[in-house]
Design a protein around this motif. Structure first.
Motif, PDB file in Angstrom:
ATOM      1  N   LEU B   3       0.560  -1.288  -0.461  1.00 27.42           N
ATOM      2  CA  LEU B   3      -0.156  -0.009   0.009  1.00 27.42           C
ATOM      3  C   LEU B   3       0.946   1.322  -0.583  1.00 27.42           C
ATOM      4  CD1 LEU B   3      -3.188  -0.834   2.258  1.00 27.42           C
ATOM      5  CD2 LEU B   3      -2.842  -1.037   0.012  1.00 27.42           C
ATOM      6  N   ASP B   4       2.082   0.894   0.413  1.00 29.66           N
ATOM      7  CA  ASP B   4       2.889   2.601   1.307  1.00 29.66           C
ATOM      8  C   ASP B   4       3.286   2.780  -0.647  1.00 29.66           C
ATOM      9  OD1 ASP B   4       2.642   1.662   3.295  1.00 29.66           O
ATOM     10  OD2 ASP B   4       4.805   1.251   3.525  1.00 29.66           O
ATOM     11  N   THR B   5       3.483   2.513  -2.156  1.00 31.77           N
ATOM     12  CA  THR B   5       2.928   2.788  -3.318  1.00 31.77           C
ATOM     13  C   THR B   5       2.434   3.208  -3.778  1.00 31.77           C
ATOM     14  OG1 THR B   5       2.690   1.034  -3.898  1.00 31.77           O
ATOM     15  CG2 THR B   5       4.420  -0.075  -3.512  1.00 31.77           C
ATOM     16  N   LEU B   6       1.449   3.455  -3.217  1.00 31.15           N
ATOM     17  CA  LEU B   6      -0.069   4.461  -3.146  1.00 31.15           C
ATOM     18  C   LEU B   6       0.080   5.547  -2.636  1.00 31.15           C
ATOM     19  CD1 LEU B   6      -3.189   1.835  -3.431  1.00 31.15           C
ATOM     20  CD2 LEU B   6      -1.790   2.486  -5.236  1.00 31.15           C
ATOM     21  N   THR B   7       1.103   5.117  -1.663  1.00 30.00           N
ATOM     22  CA  THR B   7       0.699   6.803  -0.548  1.00 30.00           C
ATOM     23  C   THR B   7       1.831   8.256  -1.598  1.00 30.00           C
ATOM     24  OG1 THR B   7       1.272   5.394   1.348  1.00 30.00           O
ATOM     25  CG2 THR B   7       1.630   7.817   0.941  1.00 30.00           C
ATOM     26  N   ASN B   8       2.571   7.853  -2.696  1.00 29.61           N
ATOM     27  CA  ASN B   8       2.593   8.995  -3.331  1.00 29.61           C
ATOM     28  C   ASN B   8       2.353   8.924  -4.845  1.00 29.61           C
ATOM     29  OD1 ASN B   8       4.824   9.225  -1.350  1.00 29.61           O
ATOM     30  ND2 ASN B   8       5.968   8.399  -1.739  1.00 29.61           N
ATOM     31  N   SER B   9       0.862   8.439  -4.967  1.00 32.93           N
ATOM     32  CA  SER B   9       0.210   8.501  -6.163  1.00 32.93           C
ATOM     33  C   SER B   9      -1.065   8.745  -5.343  1.00 32.93           C
ATOM     34  CB  SER B   9       0.272   7.674  -6.744  1.00 32.93           C
ATOM     35  OG  SER B   9      -0.466   6.707  -6.311  1.00 32.93           O
ATOM     36  N   ILE B  10      -1.647   9.678  -6.728  1.00 30.44           N
ATOM     37  CA  ILE B  10      -3.031   9.950  -6.257  1.00 30.44           C
ATOM     38  C   ILE B  10      -3.707   8.932  -7.414  1.00 30.44           C
ATOM     39  CG2 ILE B  10      -3.141  11.685  -5.046  1.00 30.44           C
ATOM     40  CD1 ILE B  10      -4.334  13.239  -7.829  1.00 30.44           C
ATOM     41  N   GLY B  11      -5.362   8.273  -7.240  1.00 32.49           N
ATOM     42  CA  GLY B  11      -5.815   7.866  -7.992  1.00 32.49           C
ATOM     43  C   GLY B  11      -6.293   8.477  -9.062  1.00 32.49           C
ATOM     44  N   GLU B  12      -6.443   7.875 -10.434  1.00 31.68           N
ATOM     45  CA  GLU B  12      -7.243   8.560 -11.664  1.00 31.68           C
ATOM     46  C   GLU B  12      -8.036   9.461 -11.288  1.00 31.68           C
ATOM     47  OE1 GLU B  12      -8.590   8.923 -15.712  1.00 31.68           O
ATOM     48  OE2 GLU B  12      -9.654   8.445 -13.813  1.00 31.68           O
ATOM     49  N   TRP B  13      -8.640   9.123 -10.888  1.00 32.23           N
ATOM     50  CA  TRP B  13      -9.840   9.527 -10.754  1.00 32.23           C
ATOM     51  C   TRP B  13     -10.278  11.228 -10.025  1.00 32.23           C
ATOM     52  CZ3 TRP B  13     -12.093  10.989  -5.955  1.00 32.23           C
ATOM     53  CH2 TRP B  13     -11.796  10.606  -4.714  1.00 32.23           C
ATOM     54  N   LEU B  14      -9.284  11.328  -9.253  1.00 33.52           N
ATOM     55  CA  LEU B  14      -8.469  12.414  -8.804  1.00 33.52           C
ATOM     56  C   LEU B  14      -7.562  13.857  -9.896  1.00 33.52           C
ATOM     57  CD1 LEU B  14      -8.192  11.442  -4.812  1.00 33.52           C
ATOM     58  CD2 LEU B  14      -9.174  13.916  -5.544  1.00 33.52           C
ATOM     59  N   ARG B  15      -7.129  12.966 -10.821  1.00 34.05           N
ATOM     60  CA  ARG B  15      -6.537  14.016 -11.794  1.00 34.05           C
ATOM     61  C   ARG B  15      -7.473  15.435 -11.921  1.00 34.05           C
ATOM     62  NH1 ARG B  15      -1.939  11.013 -11.586  1.00 34.05           N
ATOM     63  NH2 ARG B  15      -2.300   8.962 -11.741  1.00 34.05           N
ATOM     64  N   GLY B  16      -8.368  15.447 -11.744  1.00 35.36           N
ATOM     65  CA  GLY B  16      -9.110  16.859 -12.654  1.00 35.36           C
ATOM     66  C   GLY B  16      -9.284  16.551 -14.369  1.00 35.36           C
ATOM     67  N   THR B  17      -9.509  15.677 -14.575  1.00 34.46           N
ATOM     68  CA  THR B  17      -9.321  15.811 -15.681  1.00 34.46           C
ATOM     69  C   THR B  17     -10.697  15.280 -16.137  1.00 34.46           C
ATOM     70  OG1 THR B  17      -8.585  14.202 -15.741  1.00 34.46           O
ATOM     71  CG2 THR B  17      -6.846  15.396 -15.928  1.00 34.46           C
ATOM     72  N   GLY B  18     -10.892  15.115 -17.410  1.00 36.34           N
ATOM     73  CA  GLY B  18     -12.656  14.894 -18.042  1.00 36.34           C
ATOM     74  C   GLY B  18     -13.058  16.099 -17.697  1.00 36.34           C
ATOM     75  N   ASP B 107      -7.295  -1.592  -9.532  1.00 37.12           N
ATOM     76  CA  ASP B 107      -5.944  -1.858 -10.840  1.00 37.12           C
ATOM     77  C   ASP B 107      -5.267  -0.990 -10.197  1.00 37.12           C
ATOM     78  OD1 ASP B 107      -8.337   0.386 -11.134  1.00 37.12           O
ATOM     79  OD2 ASP B 107      -7.399   0.753 -13.310  1.00 37.12           O
ATOM     80  N   ARG B 108      -4.482  -0.620 -11.377  1.00 39.23           N
ATOM     81  CA  ARG B 108      -3.248   0.689 -11.223  1.00 39.23           C
ATOM     82  C   ARG B 108      -3.881   1.751 -10.469  1.00 39.23           C
ATOM     83  NH1 ARG B 108       1.795  -2.752 -10.775  1.00 39.23           N
ATOM     84  NH2 ARG B 108       0.979  -4.241 -10.014  1.00 39.23           N
ATOM     85  N   LEU B 109      -4.650   1.913 -12.221  1.00 37.51           N
ATOM     86  CA  LEU B 109      -4.891   3.262 -11.847  1.00 37.51           C
ATOM     87  C   LEU B 109      -6.435   3.899 -11.073  1.00 37.51           C
ATOM     88  CD1 LEU B 109      -5.330   3.419 -15.824  1.00 37.51           C
ATOM     89  CD2 LEU B 109      -3.887   4.577 -14.811  1.00 37.51           C
ATOM     90  N   GLU B 110      -6.253   2.327 -10.422  1.00 40.75           N
ATOM     91  CA  GLU B 110      -7.494   3.029  -9.107  1.00 40.75           C
ATOM     92  C   GLU B 110      -9.460   3.420  -9.884  1.00 40.75           C
ATOM     93  OE1 GLU B 110      -6.385   4.986  -5.554  1.00 40.75           O
ATOM     94  OE2 GLU B 110      -4.127   4.629  -6.240  1.00 40.75           O
TER      95      GLU B 110
END
Lengths: 219, 358
Positions: B3-18, B107-110
């Motif tokens: 889970l620590d690998t997720l700490t420094n990333s954010i899910g795709e849904w939070l990218r503020g795109t779309g 999945d990796r993109l959450e």
């Protein structure tokens, strides 16, 4: 006036996160409270904590039309009105005796009683939809405004020889067989346990999807 | 998966795109499914739950769902890790707090999350950034169809997919959008909007779904009924109302800029100032202030902050994320650590090690 059906009520109660093991006393006596009911009334939330016996009285009063709220007198408007609580949506008899009989009915597969379902707001297994069909029908109509599914359906057909009209209920009978097997083992009736086990294997084999079988063979 | 690998990333849904991501944070579709051969979770024995978990885990692993999935054994996670997954919206609070065998495949993109042994045996979720309900629905259909090749979902021709709670029976679908509506809150129109939504059978919830409080002007709008209409119709029911809400919010933002620009600019600047300088700050206040700053960025009142940064901070300043980011430093309180993290972030740094060293 109670806005939600009792189903909505107990669902909301579940969301409080309490379990039946909490060390809380019944609001009506010194017994432990094992039912934690959340009433939604005109948007307000009110919690009631009762032992099994008083929960039964509470629910029957609210449904039977003779009013009263053991927890907070006068707090629940419309409780005593005919059709309040579950009686309307359920479409069952109005007397406490009728409800008591209904409450004791249980599912042939998972063993849940109707009373337990009413208090938890969760059914015990897929077969409950058939076992309690008459009672659930008006309740579901009340929630969804419909009683017929019109959406997607599983693309895979049921096994040969199974009545498609009963959906996957043939597979769900395993739940009852498993219970029977356990009971047989506990009374050391190994012959019956073996019969149940064989029946389970037969049903499982007939219902296992080809993709799962292929996966198991490859494993 | 660590889970620590997720700490420094954010899910795709939070990218503020779309599409319309200035107002629509994310679009989500979930399906409730159960295996026909086991009791529902609340009635299941410990053994039943373990068997259900094993069957679903193995069979999901054996079919291609369009994404590579990592499986997390939630039943054996520490509490902080369970809370971490809740904050990222990968599992529900109920799933985190439940007992017995349970897990989640993501999945990796959450974008895809498959919760095993939540209220139902399987809860499939697809979450996309911005307004993309149809995209999320198309994706979840593929996942659902693939899994259905390998399991027998409990189904009845008349009732549809059978669920533990009759409120989900039929399609088992919940279609929702998470909206950021600060201008409707400031102009006090939000209650009127919600009353209208209730009248057309749509539910309004807080950031973390059922039972959660609305924090920072973020709201989830979703369908309430699941039976009697097709999935496409239910997706469309929510999709139809979102442009109306977007229009209301945009008009309210225009009104604020036109009529009260100085006041709005002041509110936004103060919020930004507090986030950059506070020495101790609660989660609630942080959400509220980030909401104001987010609006300020979108109105062009703050120039040097990216939308995706604000979205990321909304998650990273939550308690479990903060605790993971700060590592082993247990001496300072959450509120002090949160303020330290925010100060450091706005000074230009972002890495947890630098934040801790600060």
């Amino acid at each position: 006036m109670i806005q939600s059906s009792s189903l909505g009520t107990v669902c909301a109660g579940e969301r409080t996160g309490r379990t039946c093991g909490d060390a809380m006393k019944c609001q009506q006596c010194d017994n432990p409270a094992v039912f934690h009911i959340t009433e939604l009334e005109a948007g307000n939330v009110r919690e009631v904590h009762l032992c099994e016996e008083h929960a039964r009285v509470y629910l029957n009063q609210s449904e039977g039309g003779d009013g009263g709220d053991p927890g907070e007198p006068g707090a629940v408007e419309g409780k005593g009105q005919k059709g309040g609580g579950l009686s309307g949506p359920l479409g069952v008899g109005q007397t406490a005796e009728d409800l008591a009989v209904l409450d004791k009915r249980c599912c042939d597969m998972c063993g849940i009683t109707f009373f337990e379902f009413r208090n938890q707001g969760r059914l015990g297994c897929p077969h409950d939809y058939l076992q309690f069909e008459k009672e659930l029908d008006p309740l579901i109509a009340n929630i969804h405004g419909a009683t017929e599914h019109t959406g997607r359906r599983p693309s895979r057909p049921v096994p040969a020889g199974v009545d498609a009209g009963s959906g996957t209920d043939g597979l769900t009978t395993i739940i009852g067989l498993r219970r029977g097997m356990k009971e047989a083992i506990s009374r050391e009736d190994y012959e019956s346990a073996k019969e149940a086990r064989d029946a389970i294997r037969g049903i499982e084999d007939a219902w296992t999807p080809p993709a799962a079988k292929a996966g198991e063979e490859n494993a | 998966m660590r889970l620590d690998t997720l700490t420094n990333s954010i899910g795709e849904w939070l990218r503020g795109t779309g599409p319309d991501s200035d107002i629509v944070m994310s679009s989500r579709v979930r399906l409730a499914r159960n295996l026909a051969q086991f009791p529902f979770v609340s009635r299941a024995t410990e053994q039943d739950r373990a068997d259900t978990e094993r069957v679903l885990r193995e069979r999901i692993a054996a079919v291609p769902v369009g994404r590579e999935l990592d499986y997390i054994d939630v039943g054996h996670l520490e509490e902080i890790d369970r809370r971490f997954l809740v904050e990222r919206q990968l599992i529900s609070r109920e799933h985190a707090d439940a007992q017995g065998a349970r897990g989640v495949a993501i999945d990796r993109l959450e974008q895809v999350s498959l919760m095993i042994n939540e209220e139902d045996h399987l809860r499939i979720q697809c979450m996309h950034s911005g307004l993309d309900l149809h995209g999320a629905w198309e994706q979840i259909k593929v996942v659902d169809d693939q899994i259905e090749r390998a399991v027998s979902y409990a189904f009845h021709p008349r009732w549809g997919y059978l669920t533990a709670c009759p409120t989900n029976v039929g399609t088992g679908i919940r279609v929702s959008v998470m909206l950021h509506l600060p201008a409707l809150v400031i102009t006090r129109q939000i209650d009127k909007v919600f009353r209208s939504l209730h009248k057309i059978s749509l539910a309004v919830r807080g950031l973390y779904g059922e039972g959660s409080q609305a924090m920072g002007d973020f709201y989830q709008i979703s369908n309430q009924t699941t039976l009697g209409r097709t999935e496409d119709e239910l997706v469309q029911q929510v999709a139809d109302v979102v442009p109306v809400l977007i229009d209301y919010e945009r008009r309210a933002r225009d009104f604020l800029v036109r009529e009260t620009q100085q006041n709005v600019h002041d509110q936004v600047s103060r919020a930004y100032g507090i986030l950059r300088t506070a020495q101790t700050i609660s989660n609630e206040e942080t959400m509220q202030l980030l909401s104001r700053v987010r609006m300020g960025v979108l109105l062009g009142l703050i120039g040097d902050v990216k939308l995706s940064d604000i979205n990321s901070l909304l998650i990273r300043t939550q308690p479990a994320h903060l605790q993971k980011l700060r590592g082993g430093d247990e001496d300072s309180s959450d509120d002090i650590e949160r303020a330290r993290y925010l100060r450091h972030h706005f000074e230009g740094g972002d890495s947890p090690s630098r934040a801790t060293a600060n």
